[in-house]
Design an enzyme around this catalytic site. Structure first.
Site, PDB file in Angstrom:
ATOM      1  N   LYS A   1       0.896  -1.079   0.084  1.00  0.00           N
ATOM      2  CA  LYS A   1       0.029   0.071   0.055  1.00  0.00           C
ATOM      3  C   LYS A   1       1.025   1.243   0.259  1.00  0.00           C
ATOM      4  O   LYS A   1       0.525   2.075  -0.877  1.00  0.00           O
ATOM      5  CB  LYS A   1      -0.886   0.020   1.275  1.00  0.00           C
ATOM      6  CG  LYS A   1      -2.073  -1.158   0.916  1.00  0.00           C
ATOM      7  CD  LYS A   1      -2.934  -1.217   2.186  1.00  0.00           C
ATOM      8  CE  LYS A   1      -3.741  -2.571   2.008  1.00  0.00           C
ATOM      9  NZ  LYS A   1      -4.533  -2.733   3.338  1.00  0.00           N
TER      10      LYS A   1
ATOM     11  N   GLN B   1      -4.817  -1.366   9.549  1.00  0.00           N
ATOM     12  CA  GLN B   1      -4.691  -2.931   8.843  1.00  0.00           C
ATOM     13  C   GLN B   1      -5.333  -3.924   9.873  1.00  0.00           C
ATOM     14  O   GLN B   1      -5.006  -3.952  11.025  1.00  0.00           O
ATOM     15  CB  GLN B   1      -3.217  -3.094   8.507  1.00  0.00           C
ATOM     16  CG  GLN B   1      -3.067  -4.427   7.813  1.00  0.00           C
ATOM     17  CD  GLN B   1      -3.568  -4.563   6.320  1.00  0.00           C
ATOM     18  OE1 GLN B   1      -3.756  -3.489   5.635  1.00  0.00           O
ATOM     19  NE2 GLN B   1      -4.162  -5.496   5.798  1.00  0.00           N
TER      20      GLN B   1
ATOM     21  N   ASP C   1     -10.976   2.993   3.709  1.00  0.00           N
ATOM     22  CA  ASP C   1     -11.469   1.598   4.139  1.00  0.00           C
ATOM     23  C   ASP C   1     -12.849   1.457   3.838  1.00  0.00           C
ATOM     24  O   ASP C   1     -13.512   0.184   3.393  1.00  0.00           O
ATOM     25  CB  ASP C   1     -10.811   0.803   5.317  1.00  0.00           C
ATOM     26  CG  ASP C   1      -9.827  -0.004   4.815  1.00  0.00           C
ATOM     27  OD1 ASP C   1      -9.555  -0.320   3.757  1.00  0.00           O
ATOM     28  OD2 ASP C   1      -8.915  -0.308   5.747  1.00  0.00           O
TER      29      ASP C   1
HETATM   30  N1  GUN Z   1      -7.178  -6.859   5.935  1.00  0.00           N
HETATM   31  C1  GUN Z   1      -7.416  -7.514   4.898  1.00  0.00           C
HETATM   32  N2  GUN Z   1      -7.847  -7.128   3.978  1.00  0.00           N
HETATM   33  C2  GUN Z   1      -8.059  -5.534   4.564  1.00  0.00           C
HETATM   34  C3  GUN Z   1      -8.473  -4.398   3.844  1.00  0.00           C
HETATM   35  O1  GUN Z   1      -9.059  -4.309   2.762  1.00  0.00           O
HETATM   36  N3  GUN Z   1      -8.279  -3.272   4.725  1.00  0.00           N
HETATM   37  C4  GUN Z   1      -7.757  -3.431   5.755  1.00  0.00           C
HETATM   38  N4  GUN Z   1      -7.468  -2.213   6.524  1.00  0.00           N
HETATM   39  N5  GUN Z   1      -7.261  -4.417   6.538  1.00  0.00           N
HETATM   40  C5  GUN Z   1      -7.341  -5.792   5.750  1.00  0.00           C
END
Ligand code: GUN
Length: 284
Positions: free
Chosen positions: A53, A97, A120
């Site tokens: 990311k 995350q 998100d």
């Molecule tokens: N863990 C697995 N997929 C995601 C996601 O799309 N966003 C976040 N913040 N954590 C995750």
């Protein structure tokens, strides 16, 4: 029949090019888009996702900040960091995350993120807005799936869509988006009695369970569109999806591979949401 393979890397590259332009315009106007990523604990998969990311932000000119906390960090320390980022005008998106360590209350942390910076789309207010058909931020993975379908010119109206998995991250928002696009949606999960009965009826099948190769070709309707959201690691270290690609591609008309399908689109839509958030901030 052998299915057409939907290339998430190629579509991502195209979308990221236009995102890079938009980020440059906003930066020139004095509002450089900024994303803060918070990682708590040492989950190896999460570490890889966070690294990717941050790298993607750099490539499109989005400012990024990464905050890492040991697994035994008191939740209040993380909540204080979130409060500081909520108030920071250089930050337009805040991503925590998941998963968080077990002693964390996940919803307490997600609700602490300002809804206007929740790129998100996990904040209850943003989930509610999506459910009402008036989204502020769409969760990145289901958003990426919708973009892939739209890029292929697939109309969902009246289609039988089957979502396998009911997670907050993918299954539930995916279901809401498919309903919003006027598909007839069935949601299957671990307690579904006859999974294959449902999947065989799907014109569009979305697999988001986290079980390697659980959807096999005999569970797919000939000509269906198959979207594989799973990312599973096999004992030999290779990645594979929730769909058994080899058998499924002989039955489906379109299919996403793993890796190189939905995965890159998830990060692309995170960038899109962050830039959109900066755009809104610059208009305020
Ligand atoms: N863990 C697995 N997929 C995601 C996601 O799309 N966003 C976040 N913040 N954590 C995750």
């Amino acid at each position: 029949m052998t299915a057409k393979i939907l290339d998430g890397n190629a579509l991502s590259a195209k979308l990221r090019e236009s995102l890079r332009h938009r980020a440059a315009e906003l930066t020139a106007q004095g509002c450089r888009p900024g994303l803060a990523v918070i990682l708590v604990g040492e989950n190896p998969a999460s570490q890889v996702y966070v690294r990717n990311k941050i790298k993607a932000c750099e490539a499109v000119g989005v400012h990024s900040e990464r905050y890492e906390f040991a697994a035994d960090t008191p939740p209040q320390t993380v909540l204080d960091k979130i409060a500081a980022l909520n108030a920071d005008p250089a930050i337009h998106g805040i991503l925590v995350q998941l998963p968080l360590p077990p002693h964390y209350d996940e919803s307490e942390v997600l609700e602490a993120v300002a809804a206007e910076k929740d790129v998100d789309g996990f904040h209850a207010e943003n989930v509610g807005l999506l459910a009402q058909g008036n989204p502020r931020f769409i969760s990145c993975t289901p958003y990426g799936v919708m973009e892939m379908l739209s890029a292929e010119g697939i109309s969902l109206r009246g289609m039988e869509a089957v979502v396998v998995g009911r997670s907050n991250i993918v299954g539930k928002p995916m279901t809401l988006l498919l309903i919003g696009a006027s598909a007839t949606v069935t949601v299957c999960h671990s307690q579904t009695r006859d999974l294959a009965f449902h999947t065989r009826r799907a014109d569009i099948l979305v697999a988001a369970v986290g079980k390697a190769k659980m959807i096999t070709g005999d569970m797919i309707k000939p000509g269906a569109v198959v979207i594989d959201v799973g990312i599973n690691r096999l004992p030999d270290g290779k990645l594979c999806g929730d769909v058994d690609f080899e058998s499924a591609k002989e039955v489906a008309s379109l299919i996403t591979p793993v890796p190189g399908g939905v995965g890159p689109m998830t990060i692309t839509m995170l960038l899109a949401n962050t830039i959109e958030s900066a755009d809104r901030a610059s208009a305020r």
